[in-house]
Design a protein around this motif. Sequence first.
Motif, mmCIF file in Angstrom:
data_model
loop_
_atom_site.group_PDB
_atom_site.id
_atom_site.type_symbol
_atom_site.label_atom_id
_atom_site.label_comp_id
_atom_site.label_asym_id
_atom_site.label_seq_id
_atom_site.Cartn_x
_atom_site.Cartn_y
_atom_site.Cartn_z
ATOM 1 N N ILE A 92 -4.375 9.408 -9.605
ATOM 2 C CA ILE A 92 -5.257 8.508 -8.866
ATOM 3 C C ILE A 92 -6.441 9.289 -8.304
ATOM 4 C CG2 ILE A 92 -4.004 8.749 -6.671
ATOM 5 C CD1 ILE A 92 -4.577 5.725 -6.245
ATOM 6 N N THR A 93 -7.632 8.693 -8.379
ATOM 7 C CA THR A 93 -8.869 9.347 -7.971
ATOM 8 C C THR A 93 -9.625 8.459 -6.976
ATOM 9 O OG1 THR A 93 -9.039 10.369 -10.156
ATOM 10 C CG2 THR A 93 -11.025 10.353 -8.798
ATOM 11 N N PRO A 94 -9.903 8.981 -5.753
ATOM 12 C CA PRO A 94 -9.443 10.273 -5.232
ATOM 13 C C PRO A 94 -7.954 10.219 -4.914
ATOM 14 C CG PRO A 94 -10.484 9.019 -3.492
ATOM 15 C CD PRO A 94 -10.686 8.212 -4.756
ATOM 16 N N SER A 95 -7.355 11.381 -4.716
ATOM 17 C CA SER A 95 -5.934 11.412 -4.362
ATOM 18 C C SER A 95 -5.745 10.794 -2.989
ATOM 19 C CB SER A 95 -5.424 12.851 -4.357
ATOM 20 O OG SER A 95 -5.978 13.575 -3.272
ATOM 21 N N LEU A 96 -4.548 10.334 -2.727
ATOM 22 C CA LEU A 96 -4.278 9.723 -1.424
ATOM 23 C C LEU A 96 -4.485 10.720 -0.295
ATOM 24 C CD1 LEU A 96 -1.120 7.563 -2.240
ATOM 25 C CD2 LEU A 96 -3.538 6.915 -2.326
ATOM 26 N N PRO B 36 -5.062 3.724 1.643
ATOM 27 C CA PRO B 36 -4.333 4.933 1.235
ATOM 28 C C PRO B 36 -3.002 5.093 1.965
ATOM 29 C CG PRO B 36 -6.657 5.427 1.513
ATOM 30 C CD PRO B 36 -6.445 4.051 2.052
ATOM 31 N N ALA B 37 -2.976 4.749 3.246
ATOM 32 C CA ALA B 37 -1.719 4.856 4.003
ATOM 33 C C ALA B 37 -0.687 3.866 3.459
ATOM 34 C CB ALA B 37 -1.970 4.604 5.483
ATOM 35 N N CYS B 38 -1.140 2.667 3.160
ATOM 36 C CA CYS B 38 -0.217 1.662 2.601
ATOM 37 C C CYS B 38 0.350 2.137 1.264
ATOM 38 C CB CYS B 38 -0.946 0.336 2.435
ATOM 39 S SG CYS B 38 0.089 -0.993 1.773
ATOM 40 N N LEU B 39 -0.514 2.692 0.421
ATOM 41 C CA LEU B 39 -0.048 3.167 -0.886
ATOM 42 C C LEU B 39 0.906 4.344 -0.745
ATOM 43 C CD1 LEU B 39 -3.376 2.915 -2.911
ATOM 44 C CD2 LEU B 39 -1.358 1.445 -3.115
ATOM 45 N N ALA B 40 0.674 5.191 0.251
ATOM 46 C CA ALA B 40 1.574 6.320 0.468
ATOM 47 C C ALA B 40 2.970 5.856 0.852
ATOM 48 C CB ALA B 40 1.013 7.239 1.539
ATOM 49 N N THR C 159 4.560 3.875 -2.865
ATOM 50 C CA THR C 159 4.092 4.505 -4.104
ATOM 51 C C THR C 159 4.656 3.838 -5.349
ATOM 52 O OG1 THR C 159 5.872 6.140 -3.912
ATOM 53 C CG2 THR C 159 3.714 6.747 -3.015
ATOM 54 N N ASP C 160 5.777 3.142 -5.232
ATOM 55 C CA ASP C 160 6.368 2.454 -6.381
ATOM 56 C C ASP C 160 6.318 0.937 -6.228
ATOM 57 O OD1 ASP C 160 7.078 4.806 -7.796
ATOM 58 O OD2 ASP C 160 8.795 5.070 -6.470
ATOM 59 N N ASN C 161 5.507 0.472 -5.284
ATOM 60 C CA ASN C 161 5.378 -0.971 -5.081
ATOM 61 C C ASN C 161 3.964 -1.271 -4.583
ATOM 62 O OD1 ASN C 161 5.925 -3.700 -4.758
ATOM 63 N ND2 ASN C 161 6.842 -3.428 -2.729
ATOM 64 N N VAL C 162 2.998 -1.003 -5.440
ATOM 65 C CA VAL C 162 1.593 -1.162 -5.066
ATOM 66 C C VAL C 162 1.277 -2.600 -4.673
ATOM 67 C CG1 VAL C 162 -0.782 -1.030 -5.936
ATOM 68 C CG2 VAL C 162 0.846 0.786 -6.460
ATOM 69 N N THR C 163 1.977 -3.549 -5.215
ATOM 70 C CA THR C 163 1.697 -4.952 -4.911
ATOM 71 C C THR C 163 1.889 -5.272 -3.427
ATOM 72 O OG1 THR C 163 3.979 -5.519 -5.521
ATOM 73 C CG2 THR C 163 2.295 -5.741 -7.228
ATOM 74 N N ALA C 164 2.642 -4.425 -2.716
ATOM 75 C CA ALA C 164 2.810 -4.634 -1.278
ATOM 76 C C ALA C 164 1.493 -4.458 -0.532
ATOM 77 C CB ALA C 164 3.857 -3.671 -0.725
ATOM 78 N N THR D 286 -6.736 -12.516 -5.908
ATOM 79 C CA THR D 286 -6.176 -11.279 -5.360
ATOM 80 C C THR D 286 -7.239 -10.182 -5.388
ATOM 81 O OG1 THR D 286 -5.333 -10.661 -7.547
ATOM 82 C CG2 THR D 286 -3.799 -11.758 -6.043
ATOM 83 N N CYS D 287 -7.067 -9.206 -4.512
ATOM 84 C CA CYS D 287 -7.970 -8.054 -4.455
ATOM 85 C C CYS D 287 -7.147 -6.793 -4.679
ATOM 86 C CB CYS D 287 -8.665 -7.982 -3.099
ATOM 87 S SG CYS D 287 -9.769 -9.380 -2.775
ATOM 88 N N PRO D 288 -7.158 -6.261 -5.897
ATOM 89 C CA PRO D 288 -6.355 -5.071 -6.201
ATOM 90 C C PRO D 288 -6.850 -3.855 -5.430
ATOM 91 C CG PRO D 288 -7.826 -5.581 -8.019
ATOM 92 C CD PRO D 288 -7.916 -6.737 -7.072
ATOM 93 N N VAL D 289 -5.969 -2.893 -5.266
ATOM 94 C CA VAL D 289 -6.322 -1.667 -4.543
ATOM 95 C C VAL D 289 -6.312 -0.447 -5.451
ATOM 96 C CG1 VAL D 289 -5.604 -2.511 -2.290
ATOM 97 C CG2 VAL D 289 -3.914 -1.449 -3.795
ATOM 98 N N VAL D 290 -5.748 -0.590 -6.648
ATOM 99 C CA VAL D 290 -5.778 0.463 -7.655
ATOM 100 C C VAL D 290 -6.213 -0.178 -8.965
ATOM 101 C CG1 VAL D 290 -4.454 2.155 -8.977
ATOM 102 C CG2 VAL D 290 -3.940 1.798 -6.556
ATOM 103 N N VAL D 291 -7.272 0.360 -9.561
ATOM 104 C CA VAL D 291 -7.762 -0.139 -10.848
ATOM 105 C C VAL D 291 -7.788 1.037 -11.814
ATOM 106 C CG1 VAL D 291 -9.660 -1.224 -12.099
ATOM 107 C CG2 VAL D 291 -9.150 -1.921 -9.743
ATOM 108 N N GLY D 292 -6.925 0.996 -12.820
ATOM 109 C CA GLY D 292 -6.809 2.146 -13.716
ATOM 110 C C GLY D 292 -6.338 3.346 -12.923
ATOM 111 N N ASN D 293 -7.128 4.421 -12.977
ATOM 112 C CA ASN D 293 -6.802 5.612 -12.182
ATOM 113 C C ASN D 293 -7.629 5.689 -10.911
ATOM 114 O OD1 ASN D 293 -9.207 6.193 -13.731
ATOM 115 N ND2 ASN D 293 -9.015 8.299 -13.017
#
Length: 746
Positions: A481-485, A647-651, A654-659, A703-710
């Motif tokens: 992921i770019t940038p990293s968390l 970034p905090a939410c994704l951290a 990490t295995d449930n981005v939809t949250a 919906t508004c995604p938070v990760v698109v590709g990398n």
Amino acid sequence: MRLTNAPEPAKTSIDAAARIAPKRDPETLAIKRRARVDQQTESPASARPSHWRPDIEGLRALAVGAVIAAHIGFPYMAGGFVGVDVFFVISGFLITSLLLREIDKTGTVSIAGFYARRAVRLLPAAATVLLATLWAAWLWLPRTRLGEIAADAAAAALNIINLRLAQEGTDYLNAEVPPSPLQHFWSLAVEEQFYIVWPLVLLAIAFLGTKFGRPGKFTAARHRNRGPGRTLAITAFLVIAGGVSFWMSAAWTAGDPVWSYFGIHTRAWELAVGALIAVAAGGIRAHAPKWAAALASWAGLALITASVFILDEHTVFPGTAALLPVAGCALVIAAGCAPHRFGAQSLLGIRPAQFVGKISYGLYLWHWPLIMIGPAVMGLEEVRLRHYLLLMAVAFLLTIATFYLVENPIRTKRPLVQVPSRALAMGGGLITAMLAVSLLMVQQPMPAEENGEAAEITGDDSTVWEMIGESSDVESVPANITPSLDDAGTDEPALYADGCVSGREGTDLAENCVFGDPEGSKTIVLFGDSHAAQWFPAFNQLAEASGWQLLPFAKANCSVSVAIEHDNQLGRRYTECEEWKEKAFAEIERIEPDVVVTSAYDNKEILADDPDAAWADGWAESLDRLDDAADEVYYLADSANPPGDTPACLAEHTDNVTACVVDVEQATTRPERRALAIETIEAETDATVVDPIPWMCDMENDTCPVVVGNLLVYRDANHLSPRFVAELTPQVAAAIPLEAQHADAR
């Protein structure tokens, strides 16, 4: 924060030896005298000395209670932060009293002994709380915050966290980051910075008095024999240093509130006030009428109490407002030098207050980490007062355990208190341990690093636009992921590093900020706050490709709308924004650009009876003015901003981005205000409105995604990441086209 009223033990073997020993050389006698002072300072609490002050113990209880009440949001007690100022005055009085008694007994100040006593008293409890906080943060807080918290821990261990917090607090992009669970260590750092200088000053005065003046005593009992030169020198230093510090506090707080709040330069006068009372204590005891002292003690207690209820988070503080609690505390302490049975000591001396005052240092240390981390441990999304009260009960239990198992046993351990080198070695070991744990914490890998990699968005074979529709169902944070968390929080557009975004306190336009094609014959201006600056990567690419100059006019938290704004960090009307904005308008009118693009964060606090209407009308007025200066004016509406720190939410997931994915309405900041502004601008101005939300949200699936590709879409709680914005350049170019300027046309 807590400084124990140093108890005086029964006669020791050193005292007896001094009476029967033959005459020794002066150096040996000086060593024995210093050892005796150290013993008297560190003896068990059960042997209370004549100078023990129950009123000060009660003041400690009042101070820590006020601080806790403010921090948990107890009704009508928002000004409880003044408890820290009460602690400062108490510390100045007690430490100065201790040092003056040492000069009385030995004629000098043992610097090693002084810092040894500080280490024994303060470091064990501080290290316990700090290490426990690091452990709890590692277990329950987002991984993205651990680096900052570890840095805070290192700064706290080195007593410079107030400087770090002041620096971090002036960073606008950090404004919405939750406070550090170690933030409260700032007050301890202020005290220790003051005590780096103060004992050295007293040592110098004592030395000069011994060398050039008459011997004199500082004790109240022998006040008449005190060396007038020494007393005058000490008083003069305190008055001058305290006066300069108070002037800085009064003059600089409004313009530089963050540094003024955390800085030693604006807080030293509060410690100096306590020190002056210590110098004058003998005279007060000898000459002050006891009835007057009793009235003064109640008046002082009333001032402290009033400040808790009168002041609030909007008060410009410390500034002159700090006079209220400082004067109140000074009156109580001074009156206690000539105590009267009907004075405030009768209330401050009650047993519950004495017990809370005794453990106040540990209670101060424990309460804030529990406020900051406790809700995460309890799994609470919305924290109410009852939850905070429960957490404070836990803090009270932890404080009692720390006091009886750590703090009190170590500070009364004779091998430590009698030999300064041992205490200093212990202190050095604790500081080293805290630094080592902080470093280890930073090295922990992000959980997402174990996931698979996503296909990289190149802009050629794959684009953000093509992948938006399939990005809301992404399950895992990609390892690439770019940038990293970890790095997201510092991933800023290039114009920040180039000094082209004005800070809160600045009112001048940034200089030498020409981007795109510096030789271009046409000019585009990007004008607004950080939500305008976040679009810089796209506009810079577009300007370079089209051969246009790009001139950014950006200032932290300052919108283009002429509506009057309140800045929460400054705690007042944002006059710097108004002054800077007028200069920006004047410069844009002077250069007459071809295109002006404006944008701003909708979540502003507007000072008006109808803030939304004032915001929209202010935009219309500003855009009309810009339309007179430029050929074309665009209003780029605010971007989507999912609630919380992405970034905090994704951290945490990490295995449930939809949250971390929300619908479009949830991602729209102040939707009513946004809609009204767009409607007003379209109806009353010639500006073109551009809505960027469809560029970053899947409008079909809402919906508004938070990760698109990398790519990480958001770098923090409300700013798009620079790389993601750069990949939106085709969308920007389609909405705001720039005519290509060829070399032969120039």
